[in-house]
Design a protein around this motif. Structure first.
Motif, PDB file in Angstrom:
ATOM      1  N   GLU A  39      -4.406   4.112   1.319  1.00  9.86           N
ATOM      2  CA  GLU A  39      -5.259   3.032   0.839  1.00  9.86           C
ATOM      3  C   GLU A  39      -5.160   1.859   1.810  1.00  9.86           C
ATOM      4  O   GLU A  39      -4.320   1.849   2.719  1.00  9.86           O
ATOM      5  CB  GLU A  39      -4.822   2.610  -0.568  1.00  9.86           C
ATOM      6  CG  GLU A  39      -4.903   3.742  -1.592  1.00  9.86           C
ATOM      7  CD  GLU A  39      -4.434   3.311  -2.967  1.00  9.86           C
ATOM      8  OE1 GLU A  39      -4.155   2.103  -3.170  1.00  9.86           O
ATOM      9  OE2 GLU A  39      -4.325   4.184  -3.844  1.00  9.86           O
ATOM     10  N   ASP A  40      -6.020   0.863   1.600  1.00  8.06           N
ATOM     11  CA  ASP A  40      -6.021  -0.299   2.499  1.00  8.06           C
ATOM     12  C   ASP A  40      -4.645  -0.933   2.603  1.00  8.06           C
ATOM     13  O   ASP A  40      -4.249  -1.405   3.673  1.00  8.06           O
ATOM     14  CB  ASP A  40      -7.029  -1.340   2.011  1.00  8.06           C
ATOM     15  CG  ASP A  40      -8.476  -0.907   2.231  1.00  8.06           C
ATOM     16  OD1 ASP A  40      -8.723  -0.130   3.170  1.00  8.06           O
ATOM     17  OD2 ASP A  40      -9.354  -1.335   1.459  1.00  8.06           O
ATOM     18  N   ARG A  41      -3.910  -0.971   1.497  1.00  7.15           N
ATOM     19  CA  ARG A  41      -2.608  -1.640   1.503  1.00  7.15           C
ATOM     20  C   ARG A  41      -1.549  -0.910   2.309  1.00  7.15           C
ATOM     21  O   ARG A  41      -0.456  -1.432   2.515  1.00  7.15           O
ATOM     22  CB  ARG A  41      -2.117  -1.825   0.074  1.00  7.15           C
ATOM     23  CG  ARG A  41      -1.946  -0.527  -0.701  1.00  7.15           C
ATOM     24  CD  ARG A  41      -1.493  -0.801  -2.109  1.00  7.15           C
ATOM     25  NE  ARG A  41      -1.549   0.369  -2.967  1.00  7.15           N
ATOM     26  CZ  ARG A  41      -1.133   0.375  -4.222  1.00  7.15           C
ATOM     27  NH1 ARG A  41      -0.612  -0.721  -4.746  1.00  7.15           N
ATOM     28  NH2 ARG A  41      -1.236   1.449  -4.956  1.00  7.15           N
ATOM     29  N   HIS A  42      -1.831   0.307   2.758  1.00 11.04           N
ATOM     30  CA  HIS A  42      -0.880   1.084   3.561  1.00 11.04           C
ATOM     31  C   HIS A  42      -1.146   0.959   5.064  1.00 11.04           C
ATOM     32  O   HIS A  42      -0.521   1.670   5.862  1.00 11.04           O
ATOM     33  CB  HIS A  42      -0.956   2.566   3.180  1.00 11.04           C
ATOM     34  CG  HIS A  42      -0.669   2.829   1.736  1.00 11.04           C
ATOM     35  ND1 HIS A  42      -1.509   3.547   0.921  1.00 11.04           N
ATOM     36  CD2 HIS A  42       0.366   2.431   0.956  1.00 11.04           C
ATOM     37  CE1 HIS A  42      -1.002   3.610  -0.305  1.00 11.04           C
ATOM     38  NE2 HIS A  42       0.131   2.941  -0.303  1.00 11.04           N
ATOM     39  N   THR A  43      -2.028   0.060   5.466  1.00  7.48           N
ATOM     40  CA  THR A  43      -2.489   0.044   6.855  1.00  7.48           C
ATOM     41  C   THR A  43      -1.897  -1.090   7.682  1.00  7.48           C
ATOM     42  O   THR A  43      -1.376  -2.074   7.165  1.00  7.48           O
ATOM     43  CB  THR A  43      -4.023  -0.071   6.899  1.00  7.48           C
ATOM     44  OG1 THR A  43      -4.431  -1.292   6.254  1.00  7.48           O
ATOM     45  CG2 THR A  43      -4.678   1.110   6.199  1.00  7.48           C
ATOM     46  N   ASN A  44      -2.026  -0.926   9.005  1.00  5.03           N
ATOM     47  CA  ASN A  44      -1.607  -1.944   9.968  1.00  5.03           C
ATOM     48  C   ASN A  44      -2.824  -2.753  10.423  1.00  5.03           C
ATOM     49  O   ASN A  44      -3.910  -2.632   9.848  1.00  5.03           O
ATOM     50  CB  ASN A  44      -0.866  -1.310  11.149  1.00  5.03           C
ATOM     51  CG  ASN A  44      -1.731  -0.268  11.872  1.00  5.03           C
ATOM     52  OD1 ASN A  44      -2.963  -0.282  11.782  1.00  5.03           O
ATOM     53  ND2 ASN A  44      -1.091   0.630  12.593  1.00  5.03           N
ATOM     54  N   VAL A  49      -2.838   3.983   9.148  1.00  8.05           N
ATOM     55  CA  VAL A  49      -1.602   3.965   8.373  1.00  8.05           C
ATOM     56  C   VAL A  49      -0.492   3.273   9.170  1.00  8.05           C
ATOM     57  O   VAL A  49      -0.317   3.506  10.370  1.00  8.05           O
ATOM     58  CB  VAL A  49      -1.177   5.391   7.955  1.00  8.05           C
ATOM     59  CG1 VAL A  49      -0.806   6.266   9.151  1.00  8.05           C
ATOM     60  CG2 VAL A  49      -0.022   5.334   6.965  1.00  8.05           C
ATOM     61  N   HIS A  50       0.230   2.395   8.520  1.00  8.54           N
ATOM     62  CA  HIS A  50       1.303   1.631   9.159  1.00  8.54           C
ATOM     63  C   HIS A  50       2.448   2.579   9.534  1.00  8.54           C
ATOM     64  O   HIS A  50       2.796   3.487   8.775  1.00  8.54           O
ATOM     65  CB  HIS A  50       1.798   0.572   8.177  1.00  8.54           C
ATOM     66  CG  HIS A  50       2.601  -0.512   8.806  1.00  8.54           C
ATOM     67  ND1 HIS A  50       3.892  -0.312   9.265  1.00  8.54           N
ATOM     68  CD2 HIS A  50       2.312  -1.820   9.042  1.00  8.54           C
ATOM     69  CE1 HIS A  50       4.346  -1.449   9.761  1.00  8.54           C
ATOM     70  NE2 HIS A  50       3.410  -2.374   9.640  1.00  8.54           N
ATOM     71  N   ALA A 160      -1.790  -5.466   6.227  1.00 17.07           N
ATOM     72  CA  ALA A 160      -1.848  -5.206   4.786  1.00 17.07           C
ATOM     73  C   ALA A 160      -0.542  -4.623   4.251  1.00 17.07           C
ATOM     74  O   ALA A 160      -0.082  -5.006   3.169  1.00 17.07           O
ATOM     75  CB  ALA A 160      -3.013  -4.265   4.480  1.00 17.07           C
ATOM     76  N   PHE A 161       0.079  -3.707   4.995  1.00 17.96           N
ATOM     77  CA  PHE A 161       1.274  -3.071   4.469  1.00 17.96           C
ATOM     78  C   PHE A 161       2.457  -4.035   4.424  1.00 17.96           C
ATOM     79  O   PHE A 161       3.235  -4.031   3.474  1.00 17.96           O
ATOM     80  CB  PHE A 161       1.634  -1.823   5.274  1.00 17.96           C
ATOM     81  CG  PHE A 161       2.743  -1.020   4.649  1.00 17.96           C
ATOM     82  CD1 PHE A 161       2.613  -0.505   3.366  1.00 17.96           C
ATOM     83  CD2 PHE A 161       3.926  -0.777   5.328  1.00 17.96           C
ATOM     84  CE1 PHE A 161       3.633   0.223   2.770  1.00 17.96           C
ATOM     85  CE2 PHE A 161       4.947  -0.040   4.752  1.00 17.96           C
ATOM     86  CZ  PHE A 161       4.799   0.459   3.463  1.00 17.96           C
TER      87      PHE A 161
END
Length: 281
Positions: A39-44, A49-50, A160-161
């Motif tokens: 999801e967006d919150r898992h990204t850099n 993905v972070h 986001a992450f």
């Protein structure tokens, strides 16, 4: 509502705790494999993905496998963990952990594995765990909380992450070098339960603060290529964890940065990371 993984098996969100609940939603199947839909919150900052999320997910998958291999009434405690990041993934893709127990002795478990998205291998990993008697959860009293250095200030999240995981802190030491900080709270704890920090949170701190040194030194945007951590002592709920970073060397477009984690000046984790410069800031 989180959709179940598009792969055969009995997938459930039950049984995962601490860090796994906080960064998810994660799914676990009957064999201990983990799955995450990005999801967006898992990204850099690039929208992918972070690295801290990917490494943490893989580490939790290895820990699940090691725990299953340990004898009943015991716990598999991390000794060393090494990861290599090969590829990345975007929002909407599913990530699945893989883990194979290579050998189990009376006191140790050796596990290899990684992370996949479809047919693509995103990350490979190996870890060694020590088999110990299961200890009762240590109940932390308010008076036992360890205070972070008073000079710490909140590190503003850059992606986001970082914002999703929690409040990271930073201060300058006597030489003006940055020192990262974290007060260990319940969302930092081991995905399998207990009162120790999850390796995924340690990897996230290493990715943030060792990466900062790599970027500062090179003047470039840097991506994580490899990360290794060793556990030297337990880090528990309420501890004030700090990490300092050191440049070990540079060769062409790659840099090696190490980190030392401490609680009250006691070494608790060490880290070594490999970074690749991708563009000038």
């Amino acid at each position: 509502m989180s959709l179940p993984p598009p792969r055969a098996g009995a997938w459930s969100r039950e049984g995962l705790r601490g860090y796994a609940l906080h960064v998810g939603p994660l799914w676990c199947d009957a064999d201990g494999a983990l799955a995450l839909r990005i999801e967006d919150r898992h990204t850099n900052i690039t929208g992918r993905v972070h690295g801290g999320m990917a490494m943490g997910l893989a580490s939790m998958g290895l820990a699940q496998a090691a725990q299953r291999a340990a004898r009943p009434g015991s716990r598999a405690t991390l000794l060393t963990l090494n990861l290599e990041l090969i590829d990345s993934a975007q929002v909407g893709e599913w990530l699945f952990t893989e883990a194979t127990v290579q050998r189990t002795t009376r006191t140790m478990v050796f596990v290899t594995g990684g992370l996949r998205s479809g047919e693509r291998v995103l990350l490979t990993a190996s870890a060694v765990y020590q088999i110990e008697a299961e200890a009762p959860t240590r109940r932390l009293r308010a008076s036992e909380n360890m205070a972070l250095h008073p000079d710490h200030s909140v590190r503003e999240p850059v992606d986001a992450f970082s914002a999703h995981v929690g409040k990271f802190l930073v201060r300058a030491d006597e030489q003006g070098e940055p020192v990262g900080g974290l007060q260990v709270h319940p969302e930092c704890l081991d995905a399998r339960g207990g009162d120790e920090i999850d390796a995924g949170m340690v990897l996230m701190m290493a990715d943030l603060f060792l990466g900062r040194r790599a970027r500062t030194l090179s003047g470039s945007v840097c991506v994580t290529v490899g990360m290794g951590i060793s556990r030297l002592a337990p880090v528990r709920l309420g501890d004030a964890l700090e990490v300092e970073s050191h440049t070990e060397g540079q060769q062409g477009e790659t840099l090696v940065v190490s980190g030392r984690f401490r609680v009250n000046s006691l070494p608790v984790f060490s880290a070594t990371s490999l970074w690749k410069m991708v563009e000038k800031k």
